[in-house]
Design a protein around this motif. Sequence first.
Motif, PDB file in Angstrom:
ATOM      1  N   MET A   1       0.322  -0.820  -0.026  1.00 49.07           N
ATOM      2  CA  MET A   1       0.248   0.001  -0.403  1.00 49.07           C
ATOM      3  C   MET A   1       0.672   1.055  -0.167  1.00 49.07           C
ATOM      4  N   PRO A   2       0.792   2.412  -0.777  1.00 50.73           N
ATOM      5  CA  PRO A   2       1.734   3.894  -0.946  1.00 50.73           C
ATOM      6  C   PRO A   2       1.135   3.930   0.506  1.00 50.73           C
ATOM      7  N   ALA A   3       2.367   4.752   0.769  1.00 51.17           N
ATOM      8  CA  ALA A   3       2.667   5.602   1.997  1.00 51.17           C
ATOM      9  C   ALA A   3       1.226   6.711   2.247  1.00 51.17           C
ATOM     10  N   SER A   4       1.147   7.384   0.878  1.00 52.85           N
ATOM     11  CA  SER A   4      -0.298   8.366   0.454  1.00 52.85           C
ATOM     12  C   SER A   4      -1.942   7.227   1.283  1.00 52.85           C
ATOM     13  N   TYR A   5      -1.922   6.459   0.873  1.00 49.34           N
ATOM     14  CA  TYR A   5      -2.842   6.557   1.988  1.00 49.34           C
ATOM     15  C   TYR A   5      -3.190   5.759   3.233  1.00 49.34           C
ATOM     16  N   MET A   6      -2.099   6.142   3.515  1.00 44.78           N
ATOM     17  CA  MET A   6      -1.873   5.951   5.285  1.00 44.78           C
ATOM     18  C   MET A   6      -2.430   7.360   6.144  1.00 44.78           C
ATOM     19  N   GLN A   7      -2.966   8.621   5.298  1.00 43.09           N
ATOM     20  CA  GLN A   7      -3.559   9.322   6.450  1.00 43.09           C
ATOM     21  C   GLN A   7      -5.110   9.315   6.384  1.00 43.09           C
ATOM     22  N   PRO A   8      -5.735   9.030   4.804  1.00 47.19           N
ATOM     23  CA  PRO A   8      -6.931   8.925   5.178  1.00 47.19           C
ATOM     24  C   PRO A   8      -7.547   7.141   6.050  1.00 47.19           C
ATOM     25  N   LEU A   9      -6.503   6.670   5.925  1.00 52.64           N
ATOM     26  CA  LEU A   9      -7.136   4.814   6.750  1.00 52.64           C
ATOM     27  C   LEU A   9      -6.755   5.497   8.207  1.00 52.64           C
ATOM     28  N   ARG A  10      -5.579   6.045   8.401  1.00 52.44           N
ATOM     29  CA  ARG A  10      -5.658   6.072  10.346  1.00 52.44           C
ATOM     30  C   ARG A  10      -6.425   7.546  10.612  1.00 52.44           C
ATOM     31  N   ILE A  11      -6.885   8.218   9.204  1.00 55.31           N
ATOM     32  CA  ILE A  11      -8.227   8.921  10.290  1.00 55.31           C
ATOM     33  C   ILE A  11      -9.397   8.252  10.227  1.00 55.31           C
ATOM     34  N   LEU A  12      -9.775   7.877   9.814  1.00 56.97           N
ATOM     35  CA  LEU A  12     -11.190   6.644   9.403  1.00 56.97           C
ATOM     36  C   LEU A  12     -10.952   6.134  10.649  1.00 56.97           C
ATOM     37  N   ILE A  13      -9.771   5.070  10.634  1.00 54.56           N
ATOM     38  CA  ILE A  13      -9.921   4.373  12.273  1.00 54.56           C
ATOM     39  C   ILE A  13      -9.492   5.382  13.130  1.00 54.56           C
ATOM     40  N   GLN A  14      -8.772   6.294  13.940  1.00 50.73           N
ATOM     41  CA  GLN A  14      -9.351   7.123  14.860  1.00 50.73           C
ATOM     42  C   GLN A  14     -10.427   7.507  14.433  1.00 50.73           C
ATOM     43  N   PHE A  15     -11.112   8.352  14.323  1.00 51.34           N
ATOM     44  CA  PHE A  15     -12.797   8.454  13.489  1.00 51.34           C
ATOM     45  C   PHE A  15     -13.718   7.369  14.167  1.00 51.34           C
ATOM     46  N   CYS A  16     -13.295   6.028  13.434  1.00 49.57           N
ATOM     47  CA  CYS A  16     -13.877   4.664  14.360  1.00 49.57           C
ATOM     48  C   CYS A  16     -14.137   4.716  15.928  1.00 49.57           C
ATOM     49  N   PHE A  17     -12.789   4.840  16.358  1.00 52.46           N
ATOM     50  CA  PHE A  17     -12.677   4.864  17.508  1.00 52.46           C
ATOM     51  C   PHE A  17     -13.073   5.764  18.498  1.00 52.46           C
ATOM     52  N   LEU A  18     -13.608   7.306  17.881  1.00 47.88           N
ATOM     53  CA  LEU A  18     -13.742   8.323  18.637  1.00 47.88           C
ATOM     54  C   LEU A  18     -15.195   7.936  18.904  1.00 47.88           C
ATOM     55  N   GLY A  19     -15.779   7.249  17.511  1.00 47.99           N
ATOM     56  CA  GLY A  19     -17.477   7.305  17.383  1.00 47.99           C
ATOM     57  C   GLY A  19     -17.912   5.974  18.572  1.00 47.99           C
ATOM     58  N   PHE A  20     -17.064   4.846  18.700  1.00 48.17           N
ATOM     59  CA  PHE A  20     -17.538   3.272  19.009  1.00 48.17           C
ATOM     60  C   PHE A  20     -17.108   4.279  20.911  1.00 48.17           C
ATOM     61  N   MET A  21     -16.322   5.410  21.046  1.00 49.17           N
ATOM     62  CA  MET A  21     -15.826   5.411  22.409  1.00 49.17           C
ATOM     63  C   MET A  21     -17.461   6.422  22.555  1.00 49.17           C
ATOM     64  N   TRP A 261       2.968   8.941  10.664  1.00 48.54           N
ATOM     65  CA  TRP A 261       3.133   8.373   9.411  1.00 48.54           C
ATOM     66  C   TRP A 261       2.620  10.381   8.530  1.00 48.54           C
ATOM     67  N   ARG A 262       2.378  11.206   8.849  1.00 45.64           N
ATOM     68  CA  ARG A 262       2.617  12.318   8.210  1.00 45.64           C
ATOM     69  C   ARG A 262       3.689  12.249   7.592  1.00 45.64           C
ATOM     70  N   CYS A 263       4.779  12.550   7.984  1.00 46.87           N
ATOM     71  CA  CYS A 263       6.170  13.016   7.152  1.00 46.87           C
ATOM     72  C   CYS A 263       6.277  11.301   6.363  1.00 46.87           C
ATOM     73  N   ILE A 264       6.037  10.357   6.595  1.00 47.66           N
ATOM     74  CA  ILE A 264       6.531   9.262   5.488  1.00 47.66           C
ATOM     75  C   ILE A 264       5.321   9.342   4.732  1.00 47.66           C
ATOM     76  N   SER A 265       3.989   9.957   4.703  1.00 46.83           N
ATOM     77  CA  SER A 265       3.097   9.777   3.584  1.00 46.83           C
ATOM     78  C   SER A 265       3.067  11.392   2.943  1.00 46.83           C
ATOM     79  N   HIS A 266       3.542  12.224   3.201  1.00 51.04           N
ATOM     80  CA  HIS A 266       4.467  13.684   2.162  1.00 51.04           C
ATOM     81  C   HIS A 266       5.475  13.435   1.396  1.00 51.04           C
ATOM     82  N   CYS A 267       6.527  12.838   2.407  1.00 48.68           N
ATOM     83  CA  CYS A 267       7.485  12.557   1.571  1.00 48.68           C
ATOM     84  C   CYS A 267       7.461  12.250  -0.165  1.00 48.68           C
ATOM     85  N   ARG A 268       8.032  12.701  -0.385  1.00 45.30           N
ATOM     86  CA  ARG A 268       7.758  12.695  -2.146  1.00 45.30           C
ATOM     87  C   ARG A 268       8.426  11.773  -3.177  1.00 45.30           C
ATOM     88  N   PHE A 269       9.729  11.183  -2.300  1.00 45.23           N
ATOM     89  CA  PHE A 269      10.627  10.836  -2.558  1.00 45.23           C
ATOM     90  C   PHE A 269      10.508   9.659  -2.190  1.00 45.23           C
TER      91      PHE A 269
END
Length: 324
Positions: A1-21, A261-269
Amino acid sequence: MPASYMQPLRILIQFCFLGFMLWLGLRFYQFVQFISSAGTSAFAARPDGIEAFLPISGLLGSASWLKGNGINSIHPAAVVVFVTVLVGALLLRRSFCSWICPVAAVSEFSWKSGFRIFRRNFKLPLWLDIALRGLKYLLMAFFIYSIVIAMSSKALEEFIQSDYHKIADQRLLSFFLHLTPFALGVIFILLALSIVLRNPFCRYLCPYGALLGLIATLSPLRVTRDTDRCVSCGICSQVCPTYIDVMNKHSVDSPECIGCWRCISHCRFNEALSMRAFGRFSLSGALFALLVVLLFWSGTVVGKLSGHWRTAIALEDYVRLLGK
Ligand code: SF4
Ligand code: SF4
């Protein structure tokens, strides 16, 4: 999975936990209503997971456990969640802060909104930032000293079995349902600051985050920079929510790194940045995300299977304590 998908995935997981809580909070509210109304409102069972909101009870229970009393039966889930989060920090850095914690989710949403409004987030002068960052370590030291060091095994057990501690969850709920003007003011100020600064509560005041950060320095996992691939564009340092100067590090060992993972996701190289164990073995983003979720849930499962999840407080006891 390209690192650029990490932020949407992280935010999805974060908000799933928020909803659960939020759901846990609602179920607990219904339970308290049922008890306080002497059974006239609809029955709702107490959700055991509500104890995830009791990190101080988790610390008390863990200290008592360490001192030979076993895992207490009053708020066992608080201990299970607390220990799981500490193990998570050891293995996966402060991933709890950026993937699971509901306060951090709201805080991140706030500073990103602030960025959209002001086109930037503000940064405190370095001397003030360092001084304020020390506050969370002072708070952490205070809690560790007064609970783990100063309280004897007997004192811990007595406090854990006290009526005050038994309804710590209800007290917390009541605090938020009946906010005093002072508490409202503090929350408002923190929210307002969270719009202009990145994560001020987590960065300056959260003793839980301070403890996780110190444990995370022992983690084998670190964001690692490949100096041959890096073109020193500085994006990683700019996007880091904790202001780590990633561009000028070989590997990030700071206790402030929240494993977002924001740094890794945004690294263009491609692959100039990666998450590596012991500086060698690269971990894919998908595997990291899976491990964060699995580790948190496996703690719950172990707690349930070992009989350290459901409180031993009887319904009659709750009626005595809450039905007044
Ligand atoms: S160094 Fe990277 S992973 Fe760590 S907090 Fe900063 S952006 Fe997130
Ligand atoms: S974003 Fe990537 S290429 Fe740019 S400075 Fe950071 S590591 Fe180097």
